[in-house]
Design an enzyme around this catalytic site. Structure first.
Site, PDB file in Angstrom:
ATOM      1  N   GLN A 171       0.783  -1.239   0.000  1.00 31.06           N
ATOM      2  CA  GLN A 171       0.000   0.000   0.000  1.00 31.06           C
ATOM      3  C   GLN A 171       0.811   1.284   0.000  1.00 31.06           C
ATOM      4  OE1 GLN A 171      -3.459   2.371   2.573  1.00 31.06           O
ATOM      5  NE2 GLN A 171      -2.993   0.262   3.093  1.00 31.06           N
ATOM      6  N   GLU A 180       1.186  -0.827   8.624  1.00 33.66           N
ATOM      7  CA  GLU A 180       0.340   0.332   8.901  1.00 33.66           C
ATOM      8  C   GLU A 180       0.208   0.638  10.392  1.00 33.66           C
ATOM      9  OE1 GLU A 180      -2.146   3.369   9.120  1.00 33.66           O
ATOM     10  OE2 GLU A 180      -1.549   2.661   7.141  1.00 33.66           O
ATOM     11  N   ASP A 206       0.447   3.971   5.934  1.00 27.67           N
ATOM     12  CA  ASP A 206       0.762   3.568   4.564  1.00 27.67           C
ATOM     13  C   ASP A 206       0.483   4.693   3.567  1.00 27.67           C
ATOM     14  OD1 ASP A 206       1.849   0.974   4.721  1.00 27.67           O
ATOM     15  OD2 ASP A 206      -0.123   0.107   5.067  1.00 27.67           O
ATOM     16  N   GLY A 209      -8.520  20.944  19.334  1.00 23.76           N
ATOM     17  CA  GLY A 209      -8.167  22.235  18.768  1.00 23.76           C
ATOM     18  C   GLY A 209      -8.685  23.378  19.608  1.00 23.76           C
ATOM     19  N   GLY A 210      -8.680  24.565  19.033  1.00 24.70           N
ATOM     20  CA  GLY A 210      -9.105  25.745  19.777  1.00 24.70           C
ATOM     21  C   GLY A 210     -10.607  25.839  19.960  1.00 24.70           C
TER      22      GLY A 210
END
Length: 409
Positions: A17, A139, A168, A243-244
Site C-alpha cells: 500500500q 500500517e 501507509d 483544537g481551539g
C-alpha cells in the site's frame, strides 16, 4: 489539454500500500507509471483479501490505477540487463522494499546514479537510520510508533488504531511531495537525488498537535480536553477536537451505530445552538455565555445538544445547524460514502470496469488541477504491458521470446 506530469516516466517497484498509493497519485497526475512485478505472482496484494476467486483483489485494483505492468526477474542476469535499460530511461524510481533489498539485487544508489545521473530515487522504509532501521513496519506499527495510537481512543480504553491509513497511504502522500520537489530541483541542477520517507516520521508529522500538547502539559492541565486528571503524557480524549474550538460526536435518531453528528461550538455559534435546542436563556447566562465559562462543563454542554439531536436524524441536524453557520458533520458510513451522489458527481468516488472482475467502485484523484484532467483507468493485469514496454526499449519480438524462454520476464 496536457497533463501535469505528462512526459514523466516512473519505474514502480512498490508493493502492498504505501508505495503503490504514492505512484498511483503520480499516475493520476499524468505520469507514465510502469509497475515492475515478479513473474507469476506479481504484487502480493493481487491475491490478498480476494472477494472473487482467481481475479485481482480490490486491495490491488484500488491502489494501482492508471499504471502499466511489466514482469521482470530481478535475480536473472538478463532481467538485470532489462532493469538497467529501464532505469536509464526513466525519471523516477520508487521502491518500498525492506532495507537492503535493492542493494542485494546489485543496484545500490551509487550504481543507479551512474546508470542515470538524472534519476530521482524515492524510497519508503518503516524507520529512519538508527536503532529501528532494520525493523519491519506495517500500517498499525507505524501508528503505534508515530504517536497516533497512544492518543486515539477513550481514556478508560486501550490505545486504538485509526481507520484512516495514515501509516501507509499517509507516507505515500509525503513521498509524492518529496518526489515533486526533487523533480523541480532537477530543472535547476540537472541532477537527480534520493528521496526517503520513513513511515514513523510521516505519522509523527501528522500527530504534531499531540506533541504540541505534550509540551503544554508542563504548564498545567489541558483545559479543552474532557479528561479530569492529567499525568505527564498526552491522554486519550475520545472525540474531543483537540483544537481551539471544542467539538464532540452526539447521537442522532434513529440511534444506529453511525447515527452521530460531530458538532463544533464556536463562540458565535453558541447563541443559535441555544435557540435550536430550546434553551435560549443559556445564550446570555454568564455561567454559559462565554467559551471560558463553558470550558469546565463541555460535557454538560454537549449533553444538552444531544438531548436535541436524538430527536432528529443526522441529515436533519446537519441542515438545521448549517442554516445557522454552525460547523458540523454527520458520521458517514462506508456504505453512505460509496453511494453518495455528490461524491460521485465530484469524481471522488468513481466506477471502473475491469476485464476480469467487472465494474467496481474506487476513490478518484483527490487532487484537482484546473489544467490537468486525468480519467481514472483500471489497474493492469499482471505483465499486461511487458511486450509493449520491452518494445519501447528496442527489443524485437524474437528477443522478447528469448527473454521469456530464459525466465527473465
Amino acid at each position: 489539454m496536457g497533463k501535469a506530469l505528462e512526459g514523466v516516466r516512473v519505474l514502480d517497484m512498490t508493493h502492498v500500500q504505501s508505495g503503490p498509493s504514492s505512484t498511483q497519485i503520480l499516475a493520476w497526475l499524468g505520469a507514465d507509471v510502469i509497475k515492475l512485478e515478479a513473474p507469476g505472482q506479481g504484487d502480493i496484494t493481487r491475491s490478498q483479501l480476494r472477494d472473487i476467486p482467481d481475479v485481482d483483489s480490490l486491495y490491488f485494483t484500488m491502489l494501482n490505477a492508471n499504471k502499466r505492468s511489466i514482469t521482470l526477474n530481478m535475480k536473472h542476469p538478463q532481467g538485470k540487463e532489462v532493469f538497467t535499460k529501464l532505469v536509464s530511461g526513466v525519471d523516477i524510481l520508487v521502491e518500498n522494499f525492506g532495507p537492503g533489498v535493492v542493494e542485494r539485487f546489485g543496484f545500490p544508489w551509487e550504481k543507479l546514479q551512474e546508470i542515470n545521473p538524472r534519476l530521482v530515487y524515492a524510497s519508503i522504509k518503516g524507520f529512519g537510520p538508527g536503532r529501528y532501521a532494520d525493523f519491519k513496519a506495517y500500517e498499525v506499527i507505524a501508528q503505534a510508533m508515530g504517536g497516533a495510537m497512544s492518543t486515539t481512543g477513550f481514556e478508560d480504553g486501550p490505545p486504538t488504531a485509526t481507520g484512516a491509513q495514515i501509516g501507509d497511504s499517509g507516507t505515500g502522500i509525503h513521498l509524492v511531495a518529496g518526489i515533486l520537489a526533487a523533480l523541480y530541483q532537477r530543472t535547476h541542477t540537472g541532477r537527480g537525488q534520493r528521496v526517503q520517507v520513513a513511515m514513523q516520521d510521516a505519522v509523527l508529522n501528522l500527530c504534531r498537535v499531540k506533541l504540541r500538547d505534550q509540551q503544554r502539559l508542563a504548564h498545567g492541565p489541558l483545559g479543552e480536553y474532557p479528561n479530569e486528571t492529567f499525568g505527564d503524557e498526552v491522554p486519550r480524549s475520545g472525540n474531543a477536537s483537540g483544537g481551539g474550538q471544542p467539538g464532540w460526536a452526539v447521537r442522532c435518531a434513529p440511534g444506529g451505530p453511525n447515527d452521530y453528528i460531530y458538532v463544533i461550538i464556536q463562540p458565535v455559534g453558541w447563541k443559535p445552538i441555544c435557540e435550536l435546542i430550546g434553551r435560549p436563556e443559556l445564550a446570555d447566562d454568564p455561567a454559559w455565555s462565554t467559551p471560558q465559562a463553558r470550558l469546565s462543563k463541555l460535557d454538560k454542554a454537549f449533553a444538552l445538544i444531544e438531548e436535541w439531536t436524538e430527536r432528529h436524524t443526522k441529515q436533519e441536524v446537519m441542515g438545521l445547524l448549517n442554516a445557522h453557520n454552525v460547523p458540523c458533520g454527520p458520521v458517514l458510513s462506508t456504505r453512505e460514502l460509496i453511494e453518495d451522489e455528490t461524491l460521485a458527481a465530484l469524481g471522488s468516488v468513481v466506477e471502473v470496469d475491469h476485464p476480469e472482475r467487472g465494474p467496481f467502485k474506487t476513490v478518484g484523484n483527490p487532487i484537482k488541477l484546473s489544467d490537468s484532467q486525468v480519467a481514472i483507468e483500471r489497474s493492469p493485469l499482471l505483465g499486461e504491458h511487458t511486450e509493449q514496454v520491452l518494445g519501447e526499449l528496442g527489443y524485437t519480438e524474437q528477443g522478447i521470446g528469448e527473454l521469456r524462454a530464459a525466465g527473465a520476464v
